[in-house]
Design a protein around this motif. Structure first.
Motif, PDB file in Angstrom:
ATOM      1  N   VAL A 148      40.343  39.409  33.040  1.00 53.22           N
ATOM      2  CA  VAL A 148      39.131  38.694  33.443  1.00 53.22           C
ATOM      3  C   VAL A 148      38.978  37.402  32.653  1.00 53.22           C
ATOM      4  O   VAL A 148      38.579  36.360  33.204  1.00 53.22           O
ATOM      5  CB  VAL A 148      37.883  39.585  33.277  1.00 53.22           C
ATOM      6  N   ALA A 149      39.290  37.429  31.372  1.00 49.22           N
ATOM      7  CA  ALA A 149      39.144  36.228  30.549  1.00 49.22           C
ATOM      8  C   ALA A 149      39.975  35.079  31.097  1.00 49.22           C
ATOM      9  O   ALA A 149      39.533  33.921  31.114  1.00 49.22           O
ATOM     10  CB  ALA A 149      39.535  36.535  29.103  1.00 49.22           C
ATOM     11  N   ILE A 150      41.187  35.367  31.578  1.00 55.36           N
ATOM     12  CA  ILE A 150      42.035  34.305  32.119  1.00 55.36           C
ATOM     13  C   ILE A 150      41.550  33.894  33.508  1.00 55.36           C
ATOM     14  O   ILE A 150      41.542  32.699  33.842  1.00 55.36           O
ATOM     15  CB  ILE A 150      43.506  34.745  32.143  1.00 55.36           C
ATOM     16  N   VAL A 151      41.133  34.858  34.323  1.00 60.24           N
ATOM     17  CA  VAL A 151      40.600  34.508  35.641  1.00 60.24           C
ATOM     18  C   VAL A 151      39.349  33.648  35.487  1.00 60.24           C
ATOM     19  O   VAL A 151      39.134  32.693  36.252  1.00 60.24           O
ATOM     20  CB  VAL A 151      40.308  35.782  36.468  1.00 60.24           C
ATOM     21  N   ASP A 152      38.515  33.946  34.504  1.00 60.08           N
ATOM     22  CA  ASP A 152      37.354  33.088  34.208  1.00 60.08           C
ATOM     23  C   ASP A 152      37.781  31.639  34.008  1.00 60.08           C
ATOM     24  O   ASP A 152      37.157  30.704  34.526  1.00 60.08           O
ATOM     25  CB  ASP A 152      36.649  33.564  32.932  1.00 60.08           C
ATOM     26  N   ARG A 153      38.843  31.440  33.210  1.00 61.95           N
ATOM     27  CA  ARG A 153      39.292  30.074  32.923  1.00 61.95           C
ATOM     28  C   ARG A 153      39.838  29.401  34.173  1.00 61.95           C
ATOM     29  O   ARG A 153      39.600  28.214  34.416  1.00 61.95           O
ATOM     30  CB  ARG A 153      40.372  30.092  31.835  1.00 61.95           C
ATOM     31  N   LEU A 154      40.581  30.131  34.994  1.00 63.87           N
ATOM     32  CA  LEU A 154      41.078  29.568  36.244  1.00 63.87           C
ATOM     33  C   LEU A 154      39.926  29.152  37.148  1.00 63.87           C
ATOM     34  O   LEU A 154      39.969  28.094  37.784  1.00 63.87           O
ATOM     35  CB  LEU A 154      41.975  30.580  36.960  1.00 63.87           C
ATOM     36  N   ALA A 155      38.880  29.983  37.186  1.00 64.62           N
ATOM     37  CA  ALA A 155      37.717  29.656  38.014  1.00 64.62           C
ATOM     38  C   ALA A 155      36.926  28.504  37.416  1.00 64.62           C
ATOM     39  O   ALA A 155      36.441  27.625  38.140  1.00 64.62           O
ATOM     40  CB  ALA A 155      36.834  30.894  38.176  1.00 64.62           C
ATOM     41  N   HIS A 156      36.775  28.487  36.098  1.00 63.61           N
ATOM     42  CA  HIS A 156      36.031  27.416  35.433  1.00 63.61           C
ATOM     43  C   HIS A 156      36.702  26.063  35.665  1.00 63.61           C
ATOM     44  O   HIS A 156      36.020  25.034  35.764  1.00 63.61           O
ATOM     45  CB  HIS A 156      35.952  27.705  33.934  1.00 63.61           C
ATOM     46  N   GLN A 157      38.020  26.060  35.763  1.00 63.51           N
ATOM     47  CA  GLN A 157      38.767  24.833  36.000  1.00 63.51           C
ATOM     48  C   GLN A 157      38.915  24.516  37.494  1.00 63.51           C
ATOM     49  O   GLN A 157      39.640  23.594  37.863  1.00 63.51           O
ATOM     50  CB  GLN A 157      40.150  24.935  35.363  1.00 63.51           C
ATOM     51  N   HIS A 158      38.237  25.301  38.340  1.00 62.53           N
ATOM     52  CA  HIS A 158      38.252  25.107  39.792  1.00 62.53           C
ATOM     53  C   HIS A 158      39.650  25.276  40.388  1.00 62.53           C
ATOM     54  O   HIS A 158      39.964  24.673  41.421  1.00 62.53           O
ATOM     55  CB  HIS A 158      37.680  23.728  40.158  1.00 62.53           C
ATOM     56  N   LEU A 159      40.469  26.105  39.750  1.00 61.39           N
ATOM     57  CA  LEU A 159      41.790  26.403  40.292  1.00 61.39           C
ATOM     58  C   LEU A 159      41.739  27.571  41.266  1.00 61.39           C
ATOM     59  O   LEU A 159      42.613  27.707  42.126  1.00 61.39           O
ATOM     60  CB  LEU A 159      42.761  26.700  39.154  1.00 61.39           C
ATOM     61  N   VAL A 160      40.742  28.422  41.111  1.00 60.38           N
ATOM     62  CA  VAL A 160      40.447  29.462  42.105  1.00 60.38           C
ATOM     63  C   VAL A 160      38.941  29.480  42.331  1.00 60.38           C
ATOM     64  O   VAL A 160      38.168  29.131  41.430  1.00 60.38           O
ATOM     65  CB  VAL A 160      40.919  30.868  41.658  1.00 60.38           C
ATOM     66  N   ALA A 185      38.052  40.683  39.906  1.00 63.86           N
ATOM     67  CA  ALA A 185      37.362  39.605  40.625  1.00 63.86           C
ATOM     68  C   ALA A 185      35.851  39.752  40.519  1.00 63.86           C
ATOM     69  O   ALA A 185      35.130  38.757  40.357  1.00 63.86           O
ATOM     70  CB  ALA A 185      37.795  39.601  42.087  1.00 63.86           C
ATOM     71  N   ASP A 186      35.352  40.985  40.616  1.00 61.32           N
ATOM     72  CA  ASP A 186      33.902  41.205  40.522  1.00 61.32           C
ATOM     73  C   ASP A 186      33.366  40.900  39.132  1.00 61.32           C
ATOM     74  O   ASP A 186      32.221  40.468  38.981  1.00 61.32           O
ATOM     75  CB  ASP A 186      33.567  42.651  40.902  1.00 61.32           C
ATOM     76  N   LEU A 187      34.177  41.106  38.116  1.00 59.91           N
ATOM     77  CA  LEU A 187      33.733  40.855  36.742  1.00 59.91           C
ATOM     78  C   LEU A 187      33.868  39.388  36.340  1.00 59.91           C
ATOM     79  O   LEU A 187      33.243  38.956  35.371  1.00 59.91           O
ATOM     80  CB  LEU A 187      34.551  41.710  35.766  1.00 59.91           C
ATOM     81  N   ALA A 188      34.656  38.623  37.055  1.00 62.95           N
ATOM     82  CA  ALA A 188      34.923  37.234  36.677  1.00 62.95           C
ATOM     83  C   ALA A 188      33.679  36.365  36.861  1.00 62.95           C
ATOM     84  O   ALA A 188      32.831  36.628  37.710  1.00 62.95           O
ATOM     85  CB  ALA A 188      36.081  36.678  37.490  1.00 62.95           C
ATOM     86  N   ASP A 189      33.589  35.325  36.048  1.00 61.09           N
ATOM     87  CA  ASP A 189      32.440  34.413  36.066  1.00 61.09           C
ATOM     88  C   ASP A 189      32.933  33.010  35.699  1.00 61.09           C
ATOM     89  O   ASP A 189      33.423  32.789  34.586  1.00 61.09           O
ATOM     90  CB  ASP A 189      31.386  34.882  35.063  1.00 61.09           C
ATOM     91  N   ALA A 190      32.792  32.082  36.627  1.00 60.16           N
ATOM     92  CA  ALA A 190      33.272  30.715  36.399  1.00 60.16           C
ATOM     93  C   ALA A 190      32.448  29.982  35.350  1.00 60.16           C
ATOM     94  O   ALA A 190      32.873  28.941  34.835  1.00 60.16           O
ATOM     95  CB  ALA A 190      33.268  29.929  37.704  1.00 60.16           C
ATOM     96  N   GLY A 191      31.280  30.500  35.012  1.00 63.86           N
ATOM     97  CA  GLY A 191      30.427  29.839  34.033  1.00 63.86           C
ATOM     98  C   GLY A 191      30.859  30.052  32.602  1.00 63.86           C
ATOM     99  O   GLY A 191      30.411  29.324  31.706  1.00 63.86           O
ATOM    100  N   SER A 192      31.721  31.019  32.361  1.00 65.04           N
ATOM    101  CA  SER A 192      32.157  31.290  30.994  1.00 65.04           C
ATOM    102  C   SER A 192      32.916  30.098  30.437  1.00 65.04           C
ATOM    103  O   SER A 192      33.759  29.509  31.123  1.00 65.04           O
ATOM    104  CB  SER A 192      33.046  32.536  30.961  1.00 65.04           C
ATOM    105  N   GLU A 193      32.646  29.759  29.176  1.00 64.20           N
ATOM    106  CA  GLU A 193      33.239  28.554  28.597  1.00 64.20           C
ATOM    107  C   GLU A 193      34.280  28.821  27.522  1.00 64.20           C
ATOM    108  O   GLU A 193      34.844  27.875  26.970  1.00 64.20           O
ATOM    109  CB  GLU A 193      32.136  27.645  28.034  1.00 64.20           C
ATOM    110  N   SER A 194      34.547  30.080  27.214  1.00 66.65           N
ATOM    111  CA  SER A 194      35.603  30.362  26.245  1.00 66.65           C
ATOM    112  C   SER A 194      36.118  31.773  26.465  1.00 66.65           C
ATOM    113  O   SER A 194      35.410  32.641  26.992  1.00 66.65           O
ATOM    114  CB  SER A 194      35.089  30.217  24.808  1.00 66.65           C
ATOM    115  N   THR A 195      37.356  31.985  26.034  1.00 72.70           N
ATOM    116  CA  THR A 195      37.959  33.310  26.176  1.00 72.70           C
ATOM    117  C   THR A 195      37.201  34.384  25.388  1.00 72.70           C
ATOM    118  O   THR A 195      36.953  35.473  25.924  1.00 72.70           O
ATOM    119  CB  THR A 195      39.435  33.249  25.744  1.00 72.70           C
TER     120      THR A 195
END
Length: 297
Positions: A148-160, A185-195
């Motif tokens: 989830v931590a990595i998916v967060d970063r991908l989402a935060h960077q608008h890659l997914v 996917a359900d746990l991911a959050d694009a608003g997270s700003e750090s791992t």
């Protein structure tokens, strides 16, 4: 004083096959083993004066080790997109199409799975899986918290985008691993700003605490007061992660001044350090639950 190792100009600043360098008469086997060259994989060497990064290893693997059809994947692919960092000493994740024989190879972690053409692209001139496929593979290969931590970063960077990612996961019900993908996917959050903040949020939610809002902005009469790492706004409870950057006295000063603005706004702000996250998360969780209960009465 021993002589400096010989460094032919054709090999300086390059990654190369050792056997070809010897066959071409550029180096002897003994010279290849000298401190002038750094082994990356079997028969693959780099000029020791090059800065070796994980990207260097990915590029070397793609160019000199991997057969057609095998691509950089998982954490390594995410690192190439800038969604995580990997130490240069760590192995490279690669994905081999089902039915194709390859490996094992020292320095590589070899995964096998079905690969569609749509799952593969080129990034930084290296064949890699797409961000969406990275998410799927991470969900299968890593613990939930780390994935989830990595998916967060991908989402935060608008890659997914998370909404399509969640829809895609549910559309693949019955496929091997779909439940893990839905969970990540359900746990991911694009608003997270750090791992570290991502890992903290996931661990809190998996412990049964309601999902917090990430990077919540507190205002007074339309004026900015503070932004909180994790918050339950309706209860005015928040959590701040104090990471290694708080070794910087100026950053610590700025953060504490920011949170002092909440005095008089009736917020409960709990702090958790990296050390406590590692060693006493259960104790912190008890304090968080107590704070949430106190505001729910």
């Amino acid at each position: 004083m021993p002589a400096s190792p010989r460094r032919p100009a054709r090999l300086q600043g390059r990654v190369f096959r050792g056997s070809l360098a010897v066959a071409d008469g550029l180096l002897t086997p003994a010279e290849l083993r000298s401190s002038a060259w750094r082994p990356l994989f079997r028969d693959v060497y780099a000029d020791a004066q090059l800065e070796i990064t994980h990207r260097t290893r990915c590029a070397a693997a793609a160019q000199l080790v991997l057969p057609p059809g095998v691509v950089i994947a998982g954490r390594s692919a995410a690192a190439l997109y800038g969604a995580t960092t990997i130490d240069r000493s760590e192995p490279v994740d690669v994905l081999v199409p089902t039915g194709q024989r390859f490996g094992p190879v020292s320095g590589l972690v070899v995964h096998v799975g079905a690969i569609d053409d749509a799952d593969v692209t080129r990034h930084q001139d290296i064949p890699v899986t797409t961000p969406t496929r990275i998410c799927w593979d991470l969900a299968q290969w890593l613990p939930t918290e780390e994935a989830v931590a990595i998916v967060d970063r991908l989402a935060h960077q608008h890659l997914v985008a998370l909404a399509p990612l969640r829809a895609n996961a549910r559309a693949r019900i019955g496929h091997r691993g779909w439940r893990r993908m839905v969970r990540v996917a359900d746990l991911a959050d694009a608003g997270s700003e750090s791992t570290p903040e991502s890992r903290l949020r996931v661990r809190i939610v998996l412990a049964g605490v309601p999902t917090p809002v990430t990077q919540f902005v507190v205002e007074r009469e339309g004026r900015f007061l503070a932004r909180l790492d994790l918050a339950w706004p309706h209860l005015k409870v928040a959590v701040e992660y104090d990471g290694l950057w708080h070794d910087d006295p100026e950053q610590f000063h700025r953060d504490r001044r920011r949170l002092n603005r909440l005095v008089g706004e009736d917020w409960i702000v709990l702090h958790i350090t990296a050390k406590r996250f590692r060693e006493d998360f259960d104790g912190f969780l008890d304090e968080l639950r107590q704070a949430l209960r106190s505001r729910s009465r």
